[in-house]
Write an enzyme that holds these catalytic residues in place. Structure first.
Site, short mmCIF file in Angstrom:
data_model
loop_
_atom_site.label_atom_id
_atom_site.label_comp_id
_atom_site.label_asym_id
_atom_site.label_seq_id
_atom_site.Cartn_x
_atom_site.Cartn_y
_atom_site.Cartn_z
N GLU A 1 0.78 -1.25 -0.03
CA GLU A 1 0.04 0.08 -0.10
C GLU A 1 0.82 1.14 -0.02
O GLU A 1 0.73 2.01 0.92
CB GLU A 1 -1.01 -0.22 1.01
CG GLU A 1 -1.97 -1.11 1.13
CD GLU A 1 -3.13 -1.04 1.94
OE1 GLU A 1 -3.10 0.34 2.77
OE2 GLU A 1 -4.25 -1.59 1.95
N GLU B 1 -5.68 -8.25 -0.09
CA GLU B 1 -6.17 -7.92 1.33
C GLU B 1 -7.67 -7.79 0.90
O GLU B 1 -8.00 -7.00 -0.01
CB GLU B 1 -5.69 -6.74 2.01
CG GLU B 1 -4.33 -7.04 2.66
CD GLU B 1 -4.00 -5.82 3.39
OE1 GLU B 1 -4.73 -5.01 3.70
OE2 GLU B 1 -2.59 -5.51 3.59
C1 BGC Z 1 -3.22 -2.36 5.73
C2 BGC Z 1 -3.41 -3.43 6.95
C3 BGC Z 1 -4.40 -2.85 7.77
C4 BGC Z 1 -5.87 -3.07 6.86
C5 BGC Z 1 -7.01 -2.51 7.61
C6 BGC Z 1 -4.52 -2.33 4.86
O1 BGC Z 1 -4.88 -0.78 4.73
O2 BGC Z 1 -2.49 -2.98 4.53
O3 BGC Z 1 -1.99 -3.22 7.53
O4 BGC Z 1 -4.67 -3.26 8.79
O5 BGC Z 1 -5.69 -2.15 5.66
O6 BGC Z 1 -7.09 -1.15 7.86
#
Ligand code: BGC
Length: 454
Positions: A176, A361
C-alpha cells in the site's frame, strides 16, 4: 456450510482456480519490539507519541506472534489455506537500516523458523518485504522522500533473499504505497505523521522504485512470483454535479492511477494540473514497470467525494449514500459491487498489460469484545466476505483474470492509529494473554475452501 450465507455451485466453480490465503503484518502481530536486537521503526516512534493511537496501545505484546508463530501456522493448516501473506520487519534484519550494518542473525533466524513452520504445515509462505515499518534512522535522513532509501531497501532485500530464497518463491515487495504517501506523508494520519500534502508525492516514486529494485533482486534469487500489494478504491462522486465528477477524477488519479499506471504502463498519468513533478531519472520507469507475475490488489471499500472550493484539497471524503458501514463508521462503506466494477475498469484500462490479479487483502472490522469465552459469531464479517467473493466471481465472469484471494486478517491485531479498537481477524485474540479463539468466520472460510476444492 457453517454460518450464512452459502454459495451457489456456479460461484464455487468460478472460485475453483483461486489460491486462498490470509494476511498479517509484522508490526501488527509480532510484539517483542525490543527483543533480540530488533531496531526501531517509524511505527515505534509513532506509537510513543501520546495521542497518536486511539487507545494508547503500543503493539506489544498484542498477538505476540514472535513467540506464537507455530500456533499461527497450525491455525492456517486448520483452515486449509494455500498460502499465508505475512511481513518481514526490516528492523529485525537491519536494525538501523544502514548499509554498514551486518544483518541481525536473530531476526533472520525468526523468519527462517516461520517459513519452516509454514512449509511443514503445508502452507506456502508469501512474505511482504515492506509493510510500513521503515527504520527510524532512514526516516531521519528523509525516509521515502530520499532516493537513498531505495538503495538501503535493496540491501535489506538482498539479506532476506540470501537467507530465505532457497525456500520462499513467492514475494510481495511493498504494501500500500498510497497509504504511506497519502496518510503517512501527506495527511499525517499514519507514521511518519507528516502533513506535506502534495509535497509528499516524491515518496510515491521512491516506493515504486523500491518495488522494482526488490523484484530484480528476488528474481536473481529464484523467485517465481513477485508482486506489489496496491490498495485501490472506486471513487464515486457524491452527486451528478460536474464539480463532484471532477473531484472524483482527481482523487482517482491520485489514489489509483498514480500507482497502477507506472507499474503497469511504465508512465505516470498527466500530473500537470496538480502542479506535481516526479523525481524521475533515466531507467526509473523501466525498473518500476518490470513485469509482475501477479498484481496484488488490496480492496476494502469505495470512497465518495464532494467537491470543495476551499481547503488544502479540492475535495472532501463523505459517507456513501445508502451503504451499510463497518466498525470504522461512515467512511468505510460496504459496497462489494464496487470491487467488481473496479476490477472490470482495470481490465478495460490496462488490457493485456494487466497480469492476473491476486486480491492481497479484503476484510472488515466490527465491534467485538476484548475477551471471549466461546467462539464469536461474526455473521457480519461472513456476509462481507461472502459478498465480496461473489463480486469477484462476477468480475471473473466478465473476463478479469483473478488468481487468488486473501482475507485480512488471520488474527485480530494492532490496527495502526486505531490500536486494538478495530478487530479484523478470523481468529479472536485476547491482547493481554495472546489467547487465540477462532470465530465463526474462520469455520466459514475453512468450509468455503473445502467446498471450492471438492
Ligand atoms: C493495511 C493493513 C490494515 C488493513 C485494515 C490495509 O490498509 O495493509 O495493514 O490493517 O488495511 O485497515
Amino acid at each position: 456450510m457453517a454460518g450464512t450465507p452459502e454459495f451457489a455451485p456456479q460461484a464455487l466453480q468460478a472460485l475453483n482456480g483461486l489460491r486462498f490465503s490470509t494476511a498479517t503484518a509484522a508490526f501488527q502481530i509480532e510484539g517483542a519490539r525490543t527483543l533480540d536486537g530488533r531496531g526501531r521503526s517509524i511505527w515505534d516512534d509513532f506509537v510513543d507519541v501520546p495521542g497518536n493511537v486511539l487507545d494508547s496501545s503500543a503493539a506489544d505484546p498484542g498477538p505476540d506472534s514472535y513467540h506464537r508463530s507455530a500456533e499461527d501456522a497450525a491455525l492456517l493448516a486448520g483452515l486449509g489455506a494455500d498460502r499465508y501473506r505475512f511481513s518481514i520487519s526490516w528492523v529485525r534484519i537491519i536494525p538501523d537500516g544502514q548499509r554498514s550494518t551486518k544483518p541481525n542473525a536473530a531476526g533472520l533466524d525468526y523468519y527462517d523458523r516461520v517459513v519452516d513452520e509454514l512449509l511443514a504445515a503445508g502452507v506456502t509462505p508469501e512474505p511482504t518485504l515492506y509493510h510500513w515499518d521503515l527504520p527510524t534512522e532512514l526516516e531521519v535522513a528523509g525516509g521515502w522522500l530520499n532516493r537513498d532509501t531505495v538503495h538501503r531497501f535493496g540491501e535489506y532485500v538482498e539479506a532476506v533473499a540470501n537467507r530465505l530464497g532457497d525456500r520462499v518463491r513467492h514475494w510481495y515487495t511493498i504494501n500500500e504505497p498510497a497509504s504511506t504517501s497519502l496518510q503517512g506523508y501527506a495527511l499525517g494520519e499514519l507514521a511518519p505523521g507528516h502533513t506535506m500534502l502534495f509535497d509528499a508525492l516524491p515518496t510515491v516514486h521512491h516506493q515504486l522504485l523500491a518495488h522494482g529494485t526488490a523484484a530484480t533482486i528476488l528474481r536473481e534469487h529464484g523467485a517465481q512470483q513477485v508482486a506489489p500489494a496496491i490498495n485501490h478504491s472506486l471513487i464515486l462522486p457524491e452527486t451528478d454535479e460536474d464539480a463532484d465528477h471532477r473531484a472524483a477524477t482527481t482523487l482517482d488519479l491520485i489514489f489509483n492511477r498514480f500507482f497502477a499506471d507506472p507499474l503497469l504502463l511504465g508512465e505516470y498519468p498527466d500530473l500537470e494540473a496538480l502542479g506535481v513533478q516526479m523525481p524521475i531519472r533515466d531507467g526509473d520507469m523501466e525498473l518500476i514497470s518490470t513485469p509482475c507475475d501477479v498484481y496484488g490488489f488490496n480492496y476494502y471499500n469505495p470512497t465518495t467525494v464532494r467537491s470543495v472550493d476551499e481547503g488544502p484539497l479540492p475535495f472532501d471524503m463523505v459517507p456513501t449514500p445508502g451503504a451499510a458501514t463497518t466498525g470504522f463508521g461512515p467512511l468505510w462503506p460496504i459496497r462489494p459491487d464496487t470491487l467488481r466494477d473496479f476490477l472490470i475498469d482495470m481490465r478495460t484500462r490496462y488490457g493485456s498489460s494487466l497480469p492476473p490479479i491476486v486480491i492481497s487483502e479484503n476484510g472488515a472490522s466490527f465491534p467485538e469484545p476484548e475477551e471471549c469465552t466461546e467462539p464469536i459469531r461474526d455473521d457480519e464479517r461472513i456476509a462481507y466476505l461472502h459478498d465480496h467473493l461473489l463480486a469477484l466471481t462476477e468480475a471473473i465472469a466478465a473476463g478479469v483474470p483473478i488468481a487468488g484471494y486473501t482475507v485480512w486478517s488471520l488474527l485480530d491485531n494492532f490496527e495502526w492509529a486505531d490500536g486494538y479498537t478495530q478487530r479484523f481477524g478470523l481468529v479472536h485474540v485476547n491482547m493481554t494473554t495472546g489467547q487465540r479463539t477462532p470465530k465463526s468466520s474462520y469455520e466459514w472460510y475453512r468450509n468455503l475452501i473445502a467446498a471450492v476444492r471438492a
